[in-house]
Scaffold this motif. Structure first.
Motif, PDB file in Angstrom:
ATOM      1  N   ARG B  94       0.819  -1.195   0.000  1.00 21.02           N
ATOM      2  CA  ARG B  94       0.000   0.000   0.000  1.00 21.02           C
ATOM      3  C   ARG B  94       0.862   1.257   0.000  1.00 21.02           C
ATOM      4  O   ARG B  94       0.555   2.246  -0.666  1.00 21.02           O
ATOM      5  CB  ARG B  94      -0.909  -0.017   1.226  1.00 21.02           C
ATOM      6  N   GLU B  95       1.925   1.188   0.762  1.00 21.97           N
ATOM      7  CA  GLU B  95       2.812   2.347   0.853  1.00 21.97           C
ATOM      8  C   GLU B  95       3.463   2.651  -0.502  1.00 21.97           C
ATOM      9  O   GLU B  95       3.580   3.808  -0.897  1.00 21.97           O
ATOM     10  CB  GLU B  95       3.885   2.107   1.920  1.00 21.97           C
ATOM     11  N   LEU B  96       3.841   1.592  -1.189  1.00 21.48           N
ATOM     12  CA  LEU B  96       4.425   1.775  -2.517  1.00 21.48           C
ATOM     13  C   LEU B  96       3.407   2.390  -3.469  1.00 21.48           C
ATOM     14  O   LEU B  96       3.726   3.265  -4.275  1.00 21.48           O
ATOM     15  CB  LEU B  96       4.906   0.429  -3.065  1.00 21.48           C
ATOM     16  N   GLU B  97       2.174   1.945  -3.305  1.00 20.07           N
ATOM     17  CA  GLU B  97       1.083   2.463  -4.133  1.00 20.07           C
ATOM     18  C   GLU B  97       0.927   3.970  -3.913  1.00 20.07           C
ATOM     19  O   GLU B  97       0.830   4.754  -4.869  1.00 20.07           O
ATOM     20  CB  GLU B  97      -0.206   1.739  -3.727  1.00 20.07           C
ATOM     21  N   VAL B  98       0.916   4.355  -2.644  1.00 22.10           N
ATOM     22  CA  VAL B  98       0.789   5.775  -2.304  1.00 22.10           C
ATOM     23  C   VAL B  98       1.984   6.555  -2.846  1.00 22.10           C
ATOM     24  O   VAL B  98       1.829   7.649  -3.398  1.00 22.10           O
ATOM     25  CB  VAL B  98       0.673   5.953  -0.775  1.00 22.10           C
ATOM     26  N   LEU B  99       3.149   5.964  -2.697  1.00 23.36           N
ATOM     27  CA  LEU B  99       4.371   6.615  -3.180  1.00 23.36           C
ATOM     28  C   LEU B  99       4.306   6.863  -4.683  1.00 23.36           C
ATOM     29  O   LEU B  99       4.709   7.922  -5.176  1.00 23.36           O
ATOM     30  CB  LEU B  99       5.570   5.734  -2.828  1.00 23.36           C
ATOM     31  N   GLN B 100       3.790   5.899  -5.398  1.00 22.50           N
ATOM     32  CA  GLN B 100       3.666   6.054  -6.843  1.00 22.50           C
ATOM     33  C   GLN B 100       2.737   7.199  -7.204  1.00 22.50           C
ATOM     34  O   GLN B 100       3.018   7.982  -8.118  1.00 22.50           O
ATOM     35  CB  GLN B 100       3.147   4.741  -7.467  1.00 22.50           C
ATOM     36  N   SER B 107      -2.089  15.208  -4.772  1.00 19.62           N
ATOM     37  CA  SER B 107      -2.145  15.634  -3.372  1.00 19.62           C
ATOM     38  C   SER B 107      -2.668  14.474  -2.536  1.00 19.62           C
ATOM     39  O   SER B 107      -3.219  13.510  -3.054  1.00 19.62           O
ATOM     40  CB  SER B 107      -3.070  16.836  -3.220  1.00 19.62           C
ATOM     41  N   ASN B 108      -2.495  14.589  -1.229  1.00 18.32           N
ATOM     42  CA  ASN B 108      -2.981  13.526  -0.358  1.00 18.32           C
ATOM     43  C   ASN B 108      -4.480  13.320  -0.539  1.00 18.32           C
ATOM     44  O   ASN B 108      -4.970  12.188  -0.540  1.00 18.32           O
ATOM     45  CB  ASN B 108      -2.684  13.868   1.103  1.00 18.32           C
ATOM     46  N   GLN B 109      -5.192  14.430  -0.684  1.00 17.01           N
ATOM     47  CA  GLN B 109      -6.639  14.351  -0.879  1.00 17.01           C
ATOM     48  C   GLN B 109      -6.985  13.564  -2.140  1.00 17.01           C
ATOM     49  O   GLN B 109      -7.854  12.698  -2.125  1.00 17.01           O
ATOM     50  CB  GLN B 109      -7.209  15.773  -0.963  1.00 17.01           C
ATOM     51  N   GLU B 110      -6.254  13.850  -3.212  1.00 16.93           N
ATOM     52  CA  GLU B 110      -6.522  13.166  -4.474  1.00 16.93           C
ATOM     53  C   GLU B 110      -6.174  11.686  -4.383  1.00 16.93           C
ATOM     54  O   GLU B 110      -6.885  10.833  -4.927  1.00 16.93           O
ATOM     55  CB  GLU B 110      -5.724  13.831  -5.600  1.00 16.93           C
ATOM     56  N   HIS B 125      -0.070   6.728   5.951  1.00 13.95           N
ATOM     57  CA  HIS B 125       0.802   6.016   5.020  1.00 13.95           C
ATOM     58  C   HIS B 125       2.031   6.858   4.672  1.00 13.95           C
ATOM     59  O   HIS B 125       3.159   6.363   4.693  1.00 13.95           O
ATOM     60  CB  HIS B 125       0.045   5.674   3.738  1.00 13.95           C
ATOM     61  N   SER B 126       1.777   8.120   4.353  1.00 15.89           N
ATOM     62  CA  SER B 126       2.904   8.953   3.924  1.00 15.89           C
ATOM     63  C   SER B 126       3.902   9.146   5.065  1.00 15.89           C
ATOM     64  O   SER B 126       5.115   9.140   4.837  1.00 15.89           O
ATOM     65  CB  SER B 126       2.406  10.287   3.381  1.00 15.89           C
TER      66      SER B 126
END
Lengths: 152, 152
Positions: B94-100, B107-110, B125-126
């Motif tokens: 999940r973290e990798l997904e967020v990083l991508q 933005s975090n919201q998006e 996560h971030s």
DNA sequence: GATAAAATCACCCTAAAGTATGACTGTAAA
DNA sequence: TTTACAGTCATACTTTAGGGTGATTTTATC
């Protein structure tokens, strides 16, 4: 199984709600309610059936196997800035400088210190950059800059 | 708010079903010789409800399998994720997904909207990502991720 | 079944980023 | 010399990011 607690809880809640509805109807409407009880029972039973079906027919977990043994080609060291795109964007020298430092992950404060100017100046520059590049955030600007080879 | 989304969905769904039930009952009063049809309809609807519920609640997460086969000196063009570095950093899927998504300039919201979770979740996560990567900002995380070939 | 890791979400607060506007200066081109 | 623009800085304000903490729920693993 204990791990499906939510589903069970919702199922029970739904059943309870429907029975409550039926009970209320029976209390205030004196009609033949056998039919409604029948319908409610069917509803509950088939909701449960649906849940059971979905859980039963669900695809089994995918076993992930990661095979390694990778050989990497060293990234080409020669980078040439795309002058065409740079001219299209009409970025000034200073703006490009700020953009490069942005891409290195520096904060506005750090960029200001590095360039011996004030934080406000960097903010003005970045606002100009975002406007010219038609982006909303520094991360987008950096992404675009790399994609357009404005930056290594 | 994301926290009320599920509740609202369930509420609306339940209301709709009850309404539908009532409508069917009204129909049935007029055409009172088709008990089987009525029962069948209820059965189908609630089976579907059950399946939908189960699928919705179980969240059938598909493991993103990243099988990597011996790649010899991949030229510029296709990208292969550096599994070694990824393992070193100990980033979760999940973290990798967020990083991508971060690297794409969202933005975090998006990101939250894209992954159908709350803003707070993305923040968590971030924060995890920054800690694991030992960086302070998202721009640094993205820069590092690109340098380590964790991201195209 | 216990346990650990991953994922989810909330709340509070601070820091940083970004927006909008106005202003001053130096330089280079028209 | 007027014009245009790059570069500088400020003030005020809004939005987004990030830090810290705690909690619940899933999922995987032993």
């Amino acid at each position: 199984m204990a791990k499906n607690r939510q589903i069970i809880i919702y199922g029970v809640a739904l059943a309870f709600l429907i029975f409550l509805l039926k009970w209320l109807e029976m209390r205030f409407i004196i009609i033949d309610n056998q039919l409604e009880l029948y319908a409610g029972l069917i509803a509950v039973i088939f909701t449960a059936l649906g849940i059971w079906l979905a859980l039963k027919l669900r695809k089994p977990k995918i076993h992930t196997v990661i095979v390694e043994k990778e050989v990497f080609a060293s990234p080409n060291g020669d980078f040439t800035i795309n002058q065409d795109e740079l001219r299209k964007l009409n970025l000034s020298k200073r703006e490009l400088e700020v953009l490069q430092l942005m891409a290195e992950g520096l904060s506005n404060q750090e960029i200001a210190e590095k360039l011996f100017v004030s934080l406000n100046t960097i903010k003005t520059h970045s606002a100009q950059i975002f406007e010219k590049m038609e982006v909303k955030r520094r991360t987008q600007a950096v992404e675009m800059a790399k994609r357009l080879s404005l930056i290594p």
